[in-house]
Write a protein that holds these residues in place. Structure first.
Motif, PDB file in Angstrom:
ATOM      1  N   LEU A  58       1.658  25.110 -12.150  1.00 28.23           N
ATOM      2  CA  LEU A  58       2.853  23.866 -12.593  1.00 28.23           C
ATOM      3  C   LEU A  58       3.991  23.588 -11.936  1.00 28.23           C
ATOM      4  N   GLY A  59       4.780  24.347 -11.458  1.00 27.44           N
ATOM      5  CA  GLY A  59       5.967  24.371 -10.772  1.00 27.44           C
ATOM      6  C   GLY A  59       5.802  23.397  -9.297  1.00 27.44           C
ATOM      7  N   ALA A  60       4.595  24.036  -8.676  1.00 29.75           N
ATOM      8  CA  ALA A  60       4.273  23.335  -7.545  1.00 29.75           C
ATOM      9  C   ALA A  60       3.797  21.901  -7.852  1.00 29.75           C
ATOM     10  N   ALA A  61       3.083  21.850  -8.826  1.00 35.75           N
ATOM     11  CA  ALA A  61       2.679  20.319  -9.360  1.00 35.75           C
ATOM     12  C   ALA A  61       3.942  19.458  -9.740  1.00 35.75           C
ATOM     13  N   LEU A  62       4.942  20.103 -10.497  1.00 36.29           N
ATOM     14  CA  LEU A  62       6.102  19.439 -10.546  1.00 36.29           C
ATOM     15  C   LEU A  62       6.906  19.021  -9.411  1.00 36.29           C
ATOM     16  N   MET A  63       6.835  19.809  -8.597  1.00 35.44           N
ATOM     17  CA  MET A  63       7.600  19.607  -7.038  1.00 35.44           C
ATOM     18  C   MET A  63       6.951  18.632  -6.379  1.00 35.44           C
ATOM     19  N   ALA A  64       5.635  18.616  -6.246  1.00 32.86           N
ATOM     20  CA  ALA A  64       4.928  17.455  -5.645  1.00 32.86           C
ATOM     21  C   ALA A  64       5.112  16.192  -6.199  1.00 32.86           C
ATOM     22  N   PHE A  65       5.134  16.136  -7.751  1.00 32.63           N
ATOM     23  CA  PHE A  65       5.334  15.027  -8.185  1.00 32.63           C
ATOM     24  C   PHE A  65       6.918  14.506  -8.010  1.00 32.63           C
ATOM     25  N   ALA A  66       7.883  15.449  -7.918  1.00 30.44           N
ATOM     26  CA  ALA A  66       9.279  14.773  -7.565  1.00 30.44           C
ATOM     27  C   ALA A  66       9.221  14.223  -6.193  1.00 30.44           C
ATOM     28  N   ASP A  67       8.268  14.741  -5.093  1.00 31.93           N
ATOM     29  CA  ASP A  67       8.257  14.358  -3.980  1.00 31.93           C
ATOM     30  C   ASP A  67       7.758  12.711  -3.842  1.00 31.93           C
ATOM     31  N   GLU A  68       6.798  12.780  -4.619  1.00 30.63           N
ATOM     32  CA  GLU A  68       5.920  11.166  -5.047  1.00 30.63           C
ATOM     33  C   GLU A  68       7.026  10.399  -5.668  1.00 30.63           C
ATOM     34  N   ARG A  69       7.810  10.893  -6.762  1.00 32.13           N
ATOM     35  CA  ARG A  69       8.915  10.071  -7.303  1.00 32.13           C
ATOM     36  C   ARG A  69       9.851   9.606  -6.444  1.00 32.13           C
ATOM     37  N   ARG A  95       8.746  27.345   1.514  1.00 31.55           N
ATOM     38  CA  ARG A  95       7.229  27.296   1.797  1.00 31.55           C
ATOM     39  C   ARG A  95       6.936  25.933   1.167  1.00 31.55           C
ATOM     40  N   LEU A  96       7.381  25.103   0.200  1.00 30.89           N
ATOM     41  CA  LEU A  96       7.276  23.725  -0.106  1.00 30.89           C
ATOM     42  C   LEU A  96       7.862  22.662   0.878  1.00 30.89           C
ATOM     43  N   GLY A  97       8.682  23.309   1.885  1.00 30.03           N
ATOM     44  CA  GLY A  97       8.972  22.151   2.862  1.00 30.03           C
ATOM     45  C   GLY A  97      10.659  22.005   3.007  1.00 30.03           C
ATOM     46  N   PHE A  98      11.437  22.753   2.068  1.00 27.60           N
ATOM     47  CA  PHE A  98      12.751  22.701   2.065  1.00 27.60           C
ATOM     48  C   PHE A  98      13.288  23.468   3.077  1.00 27.60           C
ATOM     49  N   SER A  99      14.485  23.055   3.395  1.00 29.26           N
ATOM     50  CA  SER A  99      15.432  23.837   4.475  1.00 29.26           C
ATOM     51  C   SER A  99      16.813  24.008   3.686  1.00 29.26           C
ATOM     52  N   ILE A 100      17.290  25.140   3.984  1.00 31.67           N
ATOM     53  CA  ILE A 100      18.816  25.308   3.657  1.00 31.67           C
ATOM     54  C   ILE A 100      19.529  24.322   4.387  1.00 31.67           C
ATOM     55  N   THR A 101      20.633  23.621   3.681  1.00 37.47           N
ATOM     56  CA  THR A 101      21.440  22.721   4.352  1.00 37.47           C
ATOM     57  C   THR A 101      23.013  23.309   4.374  1.00 37.47           C
ATOM     58  N   HIS A 102      23.120  23.957   3.248  1.00 36.82           N
ATOM     59  CA  HIS A 102      24.604  24.508   3.463  1.00 36.82           C
ATOM     60  C   HIS A 102      24.768  25.431   2.034  1.00 36.82           C
ATOM     61  N   HIS A 103      25.803  26.098   1.836  1.00 35.85           N
ATOM     62  CA  HIS A 103      26.175  27.006   0.808  1.00 35.85           C
ATOM     63  C   HIS A 103      27.484  26.222   0.122  1.00 35.85           C
ATOM     64  N   GLU A 104      27.395  26.433  -1.158  1.00 37.30           N
ATOM     65  CA  GLU A 104      28.758  26.117  -1.965  1.00 37.30           C
ATOM     66  C   GLU A 104      29.117  27.309  -2.847  1.00 37.30           C
ATOM     67  N   ASP A 105      30.326  27.561  -2.465  1.00 34.58           N
ATOM     68  CA  ASP A 105      30.982  28.578  -3.281  1.00 34.58           C
ATOM     69  C   ASP A 105      31.796  28.173  -4.597  1.00 34.58           C
ATOM     70  N   MET A 106      31.388  28.516  -5.855  1.00 32.58           N
ATOM     71  CA  MET A 106      32.105  28.338  -7.023  1.00 32.58           C
ATOM     72  C   MET A 106      32.785  29.410  -7.378  1.00 32.58           C
ATOM     73  N   ALA A 107      33.274  28.955  -8.425  1.00 35.51           N
ATOM     74  CA  ALA A 107      34.443  30.153  -9.172  1.00 35.51           C
ATOM     75  C   ALA A 107      33.311  31.447  -9.560  1.00 35.51           C
ATOM     76  N   ASP A 108      32.239  31.073  -9.902  1.00 33.26           N
ATOM     77  CA  ASP A 108      31.362  32.178 -10.645  1.00 33.26           C
ATOM     78  C   ASP A 108      30.066  32.454 -10.066  1.00 33.26           C
ATOM     79  N   ARG A 109      29.744  31.694  -8.504  1.00 35.22           N
ATOM     80  CA  ARG A 109      28.536  31.816  -8.298  1.00 35.22           C
ATOM     81  C   ARG A 109      28.683  31.146  -6.815  1.00 35.22           C
ATOM     82  N   ARG A 110      27.620  31.474  -6.160  1.00 36.59           N
ATOM     83  CA  ARG A 110      27.423  30.642  -4.645  1.00 36.59           C
ATOM     84  C   ARG A 110      26.039  30.002  -4.982  1.00 36.59           C
TER      85      ARG A 110
END
Length: 123
Positions: A58-69, A95-110
């Motif tokens: 279902l997660g993969a199907a939703l991600m494919a739907f997001a691409d279509e949308r 694996r779904l075709g995304f690539s890392i563009t950058h990291h963002e450091d926040m106060a409580d997480r990266r």
């Protein structure tokens, strides 16, 4: 540390984002997709699958739907971000075709930001 979608104000989320739901045959909520659509960027804000609905892609199907949308609305790419420690999730997005563009450091997480360039229509 709870994920950003787990601590969100969903009254505000529903008012400001597109929310798509996947229901089971009995009407139970199985998965949800939240899209943050801005003039300059199309972002998968959250994708979630109920534990009891796992293993059915279902997660993969939703991600494919997001691409279509995104393509239907004229966007050339889809953006998302996740906690940098979620390496299995990052691998799945890759694996779904995304690539890392950058990291963002926040106060409580990266956060790890990722982007997927969409194929042009007819290619």
């Amino acid at each position: 540390m709870p994920s950003l979608p787990r601590i969100a104000d969903y009254t505000q989320v529903v008012a400001e984002h597109e929310v798509w739901l996947a229901e089971g045959e009995g009407g139970e909520l199985e998965a949800a997709l939240v899209l943050d659509i801005e003039p300059e960027d199309f972002t998968v804000w959250s994708v979630a699958v109920a534990p009891e609905a796992g293993g059915r892609r279902l997660g993969a199907a939703l991600m494919a739907f997001a691409d279509e949308r995104a393509q239907a609305l004229g966007y050339a790419s889809v953006h998302l971000y996740t906690h940098a420690k979620l390496t299995q999730r990052i691998g799945w997005y890759e694996r779904l075709g995304f690539s890392i563009t950058h990291h963002e450091d926040m106060a409580d997480r990266r956060l790890t930001h990722m982007r997927k360039t969409l194929a042009k229509a007819g290619h």
